[in-house]
Design an enzyme around this catalytic site. Structure first.
Site, PDB file in Angstrom:
ATOM      1  N   GLN A 108       0.841  -1.195   0.000  1.00  0.00           N
ATOM      2  CA  GLN A 108       0.000   0.000   0.000  1.00  0.00           C
ATOM      3  C   GLN A 108       0.879   1.249   0.000  1.00  0.00           C
ATOM      4  OE1 GLN A 108      -3.557  -0.460   2.917  1.00  0.00           O
ATOM      5  NE2 GLN A 108      -1.934  -1.757   3.717  1.00  0.00           N
ATOM      6  N   HIS A 126      -1.104   1.462  -4.519  1.00  0.00           N
ATOM      7  CA  HIS A 126      -1.527   2.857  -4.349  1.00  0.00           C
ATOM      8  C   HIS A 126      -0.623   3.813  -5.123  1.00  0.00           C
ATOM      9  CE1 HIS A 126      -3.685   1.773  -0.333  1.00  0.00           C
ATOM     10  NE2 HIS A 126      -4.425   1.515  -1.388  1.00  0.00           N
ATOM     11  N   CYS A 154       2.587  22.042 -14.181  1.00  0.00           N
ATOM     12  CA  CYS A 154       3.156  21.347 -15.348  1.00  0.00           C
ATOM     13  C   CYS A 154       3.749  22.401 -16.285  1.00  0.00           C
ATOM     14  CB  CYS A 154       2.026  20.588 -16.059  1.00  0.00           C
ATOM     15  SG  CYS A 154       2.565  19.770 -17.569  1.00  0.00           S
TER      16      CYS A 154
HETATM   17  C1  BV8 Z   1     -11.505   1.910  -3.551  1.00  0.00           C
HETATM   18  C2  BV8 Z   1      -2.038   6.544  -1.244  1.00  0.00           C
HETATM   19  C3  BV8 Z   1     -13.185   0.905  -4.889  1.00  0.00           C
HETATM   20  C4  BV8 Z   1      -2.008   8.006  -0.998  1.00  0.00           C
HETATM   21  C5  BV8 Z   1      -3.726   5.595   0.235  1.00  0.00           C
HETATM   22  C6  BV8 Z   1     -16.350   2.078   3.825  1.00  0.00           C
HETATM   23  C7  BV8 Z   1     -16.009   0.736   3.939  1.00  0.00           C
HETATM   24  C8  BV8 Z   1     -15.010   0.181   3.143  1.00  0.00           C
HETATM   25  C9  BV8 Z   1     -14.318   0.954   2.222  1.00  0.00           C
HETATM   26  C10 BV8 Z   1     -14.640   2.279   2.132  1.00  0.00           C
HETATM   27  C11 BV8 Z   1     -15.645   2.853   2.916  1.00  0.00           C
HETATM   28  N1  BV8 Z   1     -15.713   4.154   2.585  1.00  0.00           N
HETATM   29  C12 BV8 Z   1     -14.800   4.433   1.621  1.00  0.00           C
HETATM   30  C13 BV8 Z   1     -14.163   3.297   1.338  1.00  0.00           C
HETATM   31  C14 BV8 Z   1     -13.138   3.107   0.337  1.00  0.00           C
HETATM   32  C15 BV8 Z   1     -11.792   3.641   0.833  1.00  0.00           C
HETATM   33  C16 BV8 Z   1     -11.394   3.037   2.171  1.00  0.00           C
HETATM   34  O1  BV8 Z   1     -10.861   1.940   2.226  1.00  0.00           O
HETATM   35  N2  BV8 Z   1     -11.655   3.791   3.239  1.00  0.00           N
HETATM   36  C17 BV8 Z   1     -11.358   3.278   4.561  1.00  0.00           C
HETATM   37  C18 BV8 Z   1     -10.365   4.213   5.252  1.00  0.00           C
HETATM   38  C19 BV8 Z   1     -12.678   3.180   5.320  1.00  0.00           C
HETATM   39  N3  BV8 Z   1     -10.860   3.170  -0.144  1.00  0.00           N
HETATM   40  C20 BV8 Z   1     -10.732   3.810  -1.316  1.00  0.00           C
HETATM   41  O2  BV8 Z   1     -11.278   4.838  -1.626  1.00  0.00           O
HETATM   42  C21 BV8 Z   1      -9.827   3.081  -2.293  1.00  0.00           C
HETATM   43  N4  BV8 Z   1     -10.554   2.875  -3.512  1.00  0.00           N
HETATM   44  O3  BV8 Z   1     -11.778   1.177  -2.633  1.00  0.00           O
HETATM   45  O4  BV8 Z   1     -12.131   1.872  -4.783  1.00  0.00           O
HETATM   46  C22 BV8 Z   1     -12.665  -0.204  -5.703  1.00  0.00           C
HETATM   47  C23 BV8 Z   1     -12.333  -1.419  -5.086  1.00  0.00           C
HETATM   48  C24 BV8 Z   1     -11.859  -2.442  -5.878  1.00  0.00           C
HETATM   49  C25 BV8 Z   1     -11.695  -2.246  -7.245  1.00  0.00           C
HETATM   50  C26 BV8 Z   1     -11.982  -1.024  -7.836  1.00  0.00           C
HETATM   51  C27 BV8 Z   1     -12.474   0.016  -7.062  1.00  0.00           C
HETATM   52  C28 BV8 Z   1      -8.590   3.866  -2.544  1.00  0.00           C
HETATM   53  C29 BV8 Z   1      -7.837   4.023  -1.216  1.00  0.00           C
HETATM   54  C30 BV8 Z   1      -6.438   4.547  -1.493  1.00  0.00           C
HETATM   55  C31 BV8 Z   1      -6.058   5.517  -0.396  1.00  0.00           C
HETATM   56  N5  BV8 Z   1      -4.662   5.889  -0.606  1.00  0.00           N
HETATM   57  N6  BV8 Z   1      -2.447   5.861  -0.026  1.00  0.00           N
HETATM   58  C32 BV8 Z   1      -0.920   8.379  -0.039  1.00  0.00           C
HETATM   59  O5  BV8 Z   1      -0.135   7.523   0.428  1.00  0.00           O
HETATM   60  O6  BV8 Z   1      -0.846   9.585   0.238  1.00  0.00           O
HETATM   61  S1  BV8 Z   1      -4.105   4.774   1.652  1.00  0.00           S
HETATM   62  C33 BV8 Z   1      -2.987   5.191   2.875  1.00  0.00           C
HETATM   63  O7  BV8 Z   1      -3.417   4.487   4.035  1.00  0.00           O
HETATM   64  C34 BV8 Z   1      -1.572   4.704   2.650  1.00  0.00           C
HETATM   65  O8  BV8 Z   1      -1.305   4.167   1.390  1.00  0.00           O
HETATM   66  C35 BV8 Z   1      -1.424   3.621   3.696  1.00  0.00           C
HETATM   67  O9  BV8 Z   1      -0.734   2.536   3.216  1.00  0.00           O
HETATM   68  C36 BV8 Z   1      -2.812   3.249   3.850  1.00  0.00           C
HETATM   69  C37 BV8 Z   1      -3.190   2.330   4.915  1.00  0.00           C
HETATM   70  O10 BV8 Z   1      -2.577   2.665   6.094  1.00  0.00           O
HETATM   71  P1  BV8 Z   1      -1.503   1.643   6.689  1.00  0.00           P
HETATM   72  O11 BV8 Z   1      -0.507   1.337   5.641  1.00  0.00           O
HETATM   73  O12 BV8 Z   1      -2.194   0.498   7.301  1.00  0.00           O
HETATM   74  O13 BV8 Z   1      -0.813   2.568   7.747  1.00  0.00           O
HETATM   75  P2  BV8 Z   1      -1.322   2.870   9.223  1.00  0.00           P
HETATM   76  O14 BV8 Z   1      -0.549   4.024   9.742  1.00  0.00           O
HETATM   77  O15 BV8 Z   1      -2.816   2.910   9.230  1.00  0.00           O
HETATM   78  O16 BV8 Z   1      -0.903   1.565  10.031  1.00  0.00           O
HETATM   79  C38 BV8 Z   1       0.470   1.287  10.226  1.00  0.00           C
HETATM   80  C39 BV8 Z   1       0.512  -0.035  10.964  1.00  0.00           C
HETATM   81  O17 BV8 Z   1       1.867  -0.421  11.100  1.00  0.00           O
HETATM   82  C40 BV8 Z   1      -0.075   0.034  12.357  1.00  0.00           C
HETATM   83  O18 BV8 Z   1      -0.898  -1.099  12.570  1.00  0.00           O
HETATM   84  C41 BV8 Z   1       1.161  -0.017  13.267  1.00  0.00           C
HETATM   85  O19 BV8 Z   1       0.899  -0.700  14.490  1.00  0.00           O
HETATM   86  C42 BV8 Z   1       2.112  -0.824  12.432  1.00  0.00           C
HETATM   87  N7  BV8 Z   1       3.530  -0.562  12.686  1.00  0.00           N
HETATM   88  C43 BV8 Z   1       4.120   0.626  12.970  1.00  0.00           C
HETATM   89  N8  BV8 Z   1       5.464   0.439  13.095  1.00  0.00           N
HETATM   90  C44 BV8 Z   1       5.702  -0.878  12.867  1.00  0.00           C
HETATM   91  C45 BV8 Z   1       4.484  -1.523  12.598  1.00  0.00           C
HETATM   92  N9  BV8 Z   1       4.393  -2.851  12.344  1.00  0.00           N
HETATM   93  C46 BV8 Z   1       5.540  -3.565  12.366  1.00  0.00           C
HETATM   94  N10 BV8 Z   1       6.760  -3.017  12.612  1.00  0.00           N
HETATM   95  C47 BV8 Z   1       6.872  -1.690  12.858  1.00  0.00           C
HETATM   96  N11 BV8 Z   1       8.089  -1.163  13.108  1.00  0.00           N
END
Ligand code: BV8
Length: 252
Positions: A108, A126, A154
């Site tokens: 991601q 992503h 651009c």
């Molecule tokens: C889509 C790019 C349809 C930009 C990102 C309601 C229900 C379900 C879904 C939805 C909903 N309402 C809206 C949606 C859809 C939405 C979604 O999922 N929303 C969620 C939040 C409710 N999704 C979309 O809109 C996506 N599109 O679904 O289209 C579709 C589906 C299929 C086919 C066609 C169409 C598009 C989403 C894209 C968003 N863009 N990134 C950018 O980076 O700026 S997402 C963004 O959050 C990042 O990419 C990041 O990767 C991502 C997720 O976060 P995590 O990676 O998990 O990071 P986080 O900080 O949350 O967690 C870190 C973890 O690491 C923690 O658990 C922590 O404990 C752990 N950690 C920390 N340190 C360590 C560690 N683990 C191990 N070792 C360590 N040292």
């Protein structure tokens, strides 16, 4: 001087012996895998989203409302990533790839560190923070410039945007089907460093085979933890190299 080996974690040993018998592996990573490279996660206490709301930044609406604010956020992240290096967790995954005839890494993350760690079979689902897109022509290219003027324009005068997938935008069908096919046929799936809050993680895990071996690597329990066979708690920069060394002893 013989360094005492890290305390072997019985969970890791059991996982390694299960994995040693598998031919196909899918790995799904999130921001946590890059935390030990000094890159802020999204939801952690120092996370990006502690200070901002994702809909304000990583979304077309947010960009339309305030392209300068969004560009300043991406520029801050680009500068942080520019000096970051892959950590032992990234490198362990690149090594894991060589242990499995069928392998796919789905990240991601947009920081490019898996590619820098020489992962080959990789989907950046992503997109990449190093690619930009012209809002007029839709053309995309790689650009590692450190910007000074915001929002970034651009050559044609139109706005540029980061060529990453924003909330509310749809995944590229070709990437989604490749990812779903891989998870569908994988004998094992590792989920590493992700809170699992973005649909793609649960969406892909739902495609995993009933009898697929699943393991989560995280610092803490997440919404995914209840549904996996193994929960390996600890920093992935340490736990993944330990898994790799257990696996290498079993199947050199
Ligand atoms: C889509 C790019 C349809 C930009 C990102 C309601 C229900 C379900 C879904 C939805 C909903 N309402 C809206 C949606 C859809 C939405 C979604 O999922 N929303 C969620 C939040 C409710 N999704 C979309 O809109 C996506 N599109 O679904 O289209 C579709 C589906 C299929 C086919 C066609 C169409 C598009 C989403 C894209 C968003 N863009 N990134 C950018 O980076 O700026 S997402 C963004 O959050 C990042 O990419 C990041 O990767 C991502 C997720 O976060 P995590 O990676 O998990 O990071 P986080 O900080 O949350 O967690 C870190 C973890 O690491 C923690 O658990 C922590 O404990 C752990 N950690 C920390 N340190 C360590 C560690 N683990 C191990 N070792 C360590 N040292």
């Amino acid at each position: 001087m013989n360094s005492t080996p890290p305390p072997a974690n019985s969970q890791l040993q059991a996982l390694a012996s299960d994995l040693a018998r598998k031919q196909s592996l899918v790995v799904i990573t999130g921001a946590g895998i890059s935390a030990e490279s000094g890159i802020s996660t999204f939801r952690g206490i120092d996370g990006y989203w502690a200070r901002f709301n994702p809909q304000e930044l990583a979304s077309p609406e947010g960009f339309a409302r305030d392209p300068e604010l969004v560009w300043r956020w991406y520029d801050e992240r680009r500068r942080q990533i520019l000096t970051a290096q892959p950590n032992p967790g990234h490198r362990a995954i690149a090594e894991l790839e060589k242990h499995f005839p069928e392998f796919l890494l789905i990240t991601q993350n947009v920081d490019g560190l898996h590619a820098q760690a020489s992962s080959k079979k990789l989907i950046e689902i992503h997109g990449s923070i190093w690619r930009v897109r012209c809002m007029r022509s839709g053309q995309e290219w790689e650009n590692r410039e450190v910007y000074e003027q915001f929002p970034v324009k651009c050559r044609c005068g139109a706005l540029l945007r980061p060529a990453v997938l924003w909330f509310g935008e749809s995944y590229q069908p070709s990437l989604i089907s490749r990812a779903q096919k891989a998870v569908n046929s994988a004998e094992a799936v590792l989920v590493i460093g992700t809170s699992g809050q973005v649909w793609i993680v649960s969406g892909l895990l739902a495609q995993a085979r009933q009898n697929a071996l699943t393991a989560e690597f995280n610092l803490e329990q997440t919404e995914t933890s209840h549904s996996v066979n193994y929960l390996i708690l600890g920093p992935s920069g340490q736990t993944l190299p330990q898994l790799l060394s257990e696996l290498t002893q079993l199947s050199p």
